[in-house]
Design a protein around this motif. Structure first.
Motif, PDB file in Angstrom:
ATOM      1  N   ASP A 179      11.500   2.484  10.598  1.00 35.60           N
ATOM      2  CA  ASP A 179      10.433   2.662  11.582  1.00 35.60           C
ATOM      3  C   ASP A 179       9.049   2.496  10.944  1.00 35.60           C
ATOM      4  OD1 ASP A 179      12.223   3.060  13.574  1.00 35.60           O
ATOM      5  OD2 ASP A 179      12.029   5.240  13.637  1.00 35.60           O
ATOM      6  N   LEU A 180       8.932   2.859   9.668  1.00 35.75           N
ATOM      7  CA  LEU A 180       7.640   2.654   8.988  1.00 35.75           C
ATOM      8  C   LEU A 180       7.238   1.185   9.037  1.00 35.75           C
ATOM      9  CD1 LEU A 180       7.919   4.913   5.813  1.00 35.75           C
ATOM     10  CD2 LEU A 180       6.440   5.257   7.783  1.00 35.75           C
ATOM     11  N   TRP A 181       8.223   0.299   8.855  1.00 34.79           N
ATOM     12  CA  TRP A 181       7.941  -1.130   8.904  1.00 34.79           C
ATOM     13  C   TRP A 181       7.672  -1.592  10.339  1.00 34.79           C
ATOM     14  CZ3 TRP A 181       6.267  -5.057   6.371  1.00 34.79           C
ATOM     15  CH2 TRP A 181       6.513  -6.360   6.844  1.00 34.79           C
ATOM     16  N   ARG A 182       8.430  -1.013  11.301  1.00 37.15           N
ATOM     17  CA  ARG A 182       8.233  -1.390  12.703  1.00 37.15           C
ATOM     18  C   ARG A 182       6.834  -1.023  13.198  1.00 37.15           C
ATOM     19  NH1 ARG A 182      12.211   1.477  16.261  1.00 37.15           N
ATOM     20  NH2 ARG A 182      11.055   0.336  17.840  1.00 37.15           N
TER      21      ARG A 182
ATOM     22  N   ARG B  89       4.072  -1.061  11.442  1.00 41.00           N
ATOM     23  CA  ARG B  89       3.088  -1.554  10.473  1.00 41.00           C
ATOM     24  C   ARG B  89       1.772  -1.951  11.140  1.00 41.00           C
ATOM     25  NH1 ARG B  89       6.944  -5.235  11.458  1.00 41.00           N
ATOM     26  NH2 ARG B  89       6.411  -7.393  11.932  1.00 41.00           N
ATOM     27  N   GLU B  90       1.831  -2.424  12.383  1.00 45.08           N
ATOM     28  CA  GLU B  90       0.594  -2.787  13.066  1.00 45.08           C
ATOM     29  C   GLU B  90      -0.247  -1.547  13.355  1.00 45.08           C
ATOM     30  OE1 GLU B  90       1.463  -5.097  16.505  1.00 45.08           O
ATOM     31  OE2 GLU B  90       2.252  -6.797  15.362  1.00 45.08           O
ATOM     32  N   LEU B  91       0.387  -0.436  13.676  1.00 45.52           N
ATOM     33  CA  LEU B  91      -0.347   0.811  13.870  1.00 45.52           C
ATOM     34  C   LEU B  91      -0.981   1.252  12.555  1.00 45.52           C
ATOM     35  CD1 LEU B  91      -1.149   3.248  15.615  1.00 45.52           C
ATOM     36  CD2 LEU B  91       1.044   4.302  14.987  1.00 45.52           C
ATOM     37  N   PHE B  92      -0.241   1.074  11.464  1.00 45.64           N
ATOM     38  CA  PHE B  92      -0.780   1.398  10.143  1.00 45.64           C
ATOM     39  C   PHE B  92      -2.058   0.589   9.871  1.00 45.64           C
ATOM     40  CE2 PHE B  92      -1.049   0.136   5.671  1.00 45.64           C
ATOM     41  CZ  PHE B  92      -1.157   1.377   5.057  1.00 45.64           C
ATOM     42  N   GLY B  93      -2.003  -0.704  10.140  1.00 51.81           N
ATOM     43  CA  GLY B  93      -3.179  -1.559   9.921  1.00 51.81           C
ATOM     44  C   GLY B  93      -4.341  -1.185  10.831  1.00 51.81           C
ATOM     45  N   PHE B  94      -4.032  -0.819  12.081  1.00 51.23           N
ATOM     46  CA  PHE B  94      -5.090  -0.437  13.008  1.00 51.23           C
ATOM     47  C   PHE B  94      -5.791   0.847  12.550  1.00 51.23           C
ATOM     48  CE2 PHE B  94      -6.212   2.386  16.538  1.00 51.23           C
ATOM     49  CZ  PHE B  94      -7.226   1.643  17.124  1.00 51.23           C
ATOM     50  N   LEU B  95      -4.984   1.858  12.134  1.00 46.70           N
ATOM     51  CA  LEU B  95      -5.578   3.121  11.700  1.00 46.70           C
ATOM     52  C   LEU B  95      -6.421   2.934  10.439  1.00 46.70           C
ATOM     53  CD1 LEU B  95      -2.591   5.592  12.277  1.00 46.70           C
ATOM     54  CD2 LEU B  95      -4.650   5.328  13.667  1.00 46.70           C
ATOM     55  N   ALA B  96      -5.924   2.116   9.507  1.00 46.20           N
ATOM     56  CA  ALA B  96      -6.675   1.874   8.280  1.00 46.20           C
ATOM     57  C   ALA B  96      -8.000   1.183   8.578  1.00 46.20           C
ATOM     58  CB  ALA B  96      -5.833   1.027   7.317  1.00 46.20           C
ATOM     59  N   TRP B  97      -7.968   0.167   9.430  1.00 40.31           N
ATOM     60  CA  TRP B  97      -9.195  -0.570   9.772  1.00 40.31           C
ATOM     61  C   TRP B  97     -10.170   0.330  10.535  1.00 40.31           C
ATOM     62  CZ3 TRP B  97     -12.027  -4.181   8.143  1.00 40.31           C
ATOM     63  CH2 TRP B  97     -12.963  -4.806   8.958  1.00 40.31           C
ATOM     64  N   ARG B  98      -9.641   1.174  11.418  1.00 34.96           N
ATOM     65  CA  ARG B  98     -10.494   2.101  12.155  1.00 34.96           C
ATOM     66  C   ARG B  98     -11.190   3.084  11.204  1.00 34.96           C
ATOM     67  NH1 ARG B  98      -7.931   7.211  14.802  1.00 34.96           N
ATOM     68  NH2 ARG B  98      -7.809   7.486  12.551  1.00 34.96           N
ATOM     69  N   ASP B  99     -10.444   3.614  10.224  1.00 34.42           N
ATOM     70  CA  ASP B  99     -11.033   4.569   9.278  1.00 34.42           C
ATOM     71  C   ASP B  99     -12.111   3.917   8.429  1.00 34.42           C
ATOM     72  OD1 ASP B  99      -9.391   6.545  10.230  1.00 34.42           O
ATOM     73  OD2 ASP B  99      -7.895   6.361   8.626  1.00 34.42           O
ATOM     74  N   ILE B 100     -11.899   2.649   8.067  1.00 32.99           N
ATOM     75  CA  ILE B 100     -12.922   1.940   7.261  1.00 32.99           C
ATOM     76  C   ILE B 100     -14.189   1.762   8.084  1.00 32.99           C
ATOM     77  CG2 ILE B 100     -13.487  -0.268   6.184  1.00 32.99           C
ATOM     78  CD1 ILE B 100     -10.502  -0.510   5.440  1.00 32.99           C
ATOM     79  N   LEU B 101     -14.058   1.381   9.354  1.00 32.37           N
ATOM     80  CA  LEU B 101     -15.236   1.182  10.207  1.00 32.37           C
ATOM     81  C   LEU B 101     -15.976   2.500  10.433  1.00 32.37           C
ATOM     82  CD1 LEU B 101     -13.863  -1.277  12.931  1.00 32.37           C
ATOM     83  CD2 LEU B 101     -15.281  -1.814  10.942  1.00 32.37           C
TER      84      LEU B 101
ATOM     85  N   TYR C 174       5.491   9.126  19.777  1.00 33.37           N
ATOM     86  CA  TYR C 174       6.252   9.215  18.523  1.00 33.37           C
ATOM     87  C   TYR C 174       5.948   8.026  17.625  1.00 33.37           C
ATOM     88  CZ  TYR C 174       9.813   8.333  15.112  1.00 33.37           C
ATOM     89  OH  TYR C 174      10.432   8.052  13.921  1.00 33.37           O
ATOM     90  N   PHE C 175       5.776   8.298  16.391  1.00 36.13           N
ATOM     91  CA  PHE C 175       5.740   7.286  15.322  1.00 36.13           C
ATOM     92  C   PHE C 175       5.905   8.053  14.018  1.00 36.13           C
ATOM     93  CE2 PHE C 175       1.436   8.705  15.956  1.00 36.13           C
ATOM     94  CZ  PHE C 175       0.938   8.882  14.675  1.00 36.13           C
ATOM     95  N   PRO C 176       6.337   7.421  12.961  1.00 35.93           N
ATOM     96  CA  PRO C 176       6.468   8.121  11.675  1.00 35.93           C
ATOM     97  C   PRO C 176       5.111   8.663  11.231  1.00 35.93           C
ATOM     98  CG  PRO C 176       7.595   6.006  11.605  1.00 35.93           C
ATOM     99  CD  PRO C 176       6.796   6.015  12.874  1.00 35.93           C
ATOM    100  N   ARG C 177       4.999   9.974  11.154  1.00 36.02           N
ATOM    101  CA  ARG C 177       3.702  10.596  10.828  1.00 36.02           C
ATOM    102  C   ARG C 177       3.183  10.210   9.454  1.00 36.02           C
ATOM    103  NH1 ARG C 177       3.820  10.982  16.017  1.00 36.02           N
ATOM    104  NH2 ARG C 177       4.222  13.017  16.918  1.00 36.02           N
ATOM    105  N   LEU C 178       4.062   9.733   8.600  1.00 35.30           N
ATOM    106  CA  LEU C 178       3.654   9.327   7.248  1.00 35.30           C
ATOM    107  C   LEU C 178       2.611   8.216   7.289  1.00 35.30           C
ATOM    108  CD1 LEU C 178       4.421  10.028   4.301  1.00 35.30           C
ATOM    109  CD2 LEU C 178       6.048   8.145   4.364  1.00 35.30           C
ATOM    110  N   ILE C 179       2.569   7.487   8.399  1.00 39.52           N
ATOM    111  CA  ILE C 179       1.612   6.400   8.542  1.00 39.52           C
ATOM    112  C   ILE C 179       0.169   6.907   8.487  1.00 39.52           C
ATOM    113  CG2 ILE C 179       0.681   4.782  10.272  1.00 39.52           C
ATOM    114  CD1 ILE C 179       3.488   4.089  11.032  1.00 39.52           C
TER     115      ILE C 179
END
Length: 276
Positions: A23-26, A28-40, A117-122
């Protein structure tokens, strides 16, 4: 979609546990969105923007060089003192920022955790990306310092990615553990800044680990950041000595910290949405 479309909902016991890392791989787009949001968000409405990623370690390096290099007269192991300090400031800044961001990430995203739901580790993993961007920007100053002092790195520079990974694992282990605790006990919001400030003074950032008396080197290496910082200096400066027994202890503790942090995070993950 047709009204006649039918879905089969299959509820399997333990499915989430078995497919967690898939699920972490599934997601991955949420991971990228959260990272980009935090940078902005980090640099939004700032006058100097990403220059803050340079100013903090640079000004700290200047202060440490004056205090430890000029006033205290501590040895620099044959390299210019500003480079000795800055080579340690980079991993410290990266690990401490990643630790702080990961520790507060779950509480900062409470609204998201309670909805889907999503893996909270993200969430804590994406927060670390901000610290890595700061690290890459600040690394440019080290290159300019080495050019300015005419200091060329040796072959050991090729091992630098291993020590960046070690800094990442150390910060993630501590960050996951504190992030999970912070969901239930908000006192840790106040503990994290103190831990970062205290850690700066007990880690070999402003001085070389070689100034620590030989009989205390192993005890001093119980601080996981000692191995990270000494490894960075060895990789970047080449001629800096690496105390291998202490490095093995520090690295082992970093991996143990990651195991404990990940295990505790996974054990408490199901309760985050209920108690946050």
């Amino acid at each position: 979609m047709s009204r006649d479309t039918q879905f089969d909902l299959v509820i399997e016991p333990g499915r989430i546990e078995r497919n967690y890392f898939r699920d972490l791989w599934r997601y991955r787009e949420l991971f990228g969105f959260l990272a980009w949001r935090d940078i902005l968000v980090r640099y939004k409405q700032t006058v100097f923007g990403v220059l803050w990623a340079v100013l903090r370690p640079f000004l700290t390096m200047v202060v440490f060089t004056v205090v430890f290099g000029k006033l205290a007269g501590l040895p620099s192991e044959g390299v210019p003192y500003p480079i000795l300090v800055y080579a340690a400031m980079l991993p410290w800044q990266f690990a401490s920022t990643a630790f702080g961001e990961a520790s507060n990430s779950l509480v900062a995203n409470a609204g998201l955790l309670t909805k889907i739901y999503f893996p909270r580790l993200i969430v804590p993993a994406s927060a670390v990306i901000v610290a890595f961007v700061d690290f890459l920007v600040a690394f440019v100053i080290l290159i300019l310092l080495m050019i300015g002092y005419g200091f060329a790195p040796s072959w050991t520079i090729v091992t630098l990615p291993l020590f960046i990974l070690l800094a990442f694992l150390t910060a993630m282990g501590a960050g996951l553990f504190i992030a999970a605790l912070n969901v239930r006990y908000r006192d840790f919001r106040h503990v994290v800044p103190f831990m970062v400030q205290f850690g700066l003074f007990i880690s070999p950032v402003g001085f070389s680990s070689s100034v620590v008396p030989e009989q205390w080197r192993l005890v001093y290496s119980l601080n996981p950041m000692v191995g990270v910082i000494d490894g960075f200096r060895w990789a970047i400066l080449g001629n800096a000595r690496l105390y291998w027994p202490g490095f093995v202890i520090s690295t082992s503790l970093s991996l143990l910290l990651l195991f404990i942090g990940l295990r505790y995070f996974r054990q408490t993950e199901r309760t985050f949405a209920d108690v946050i």
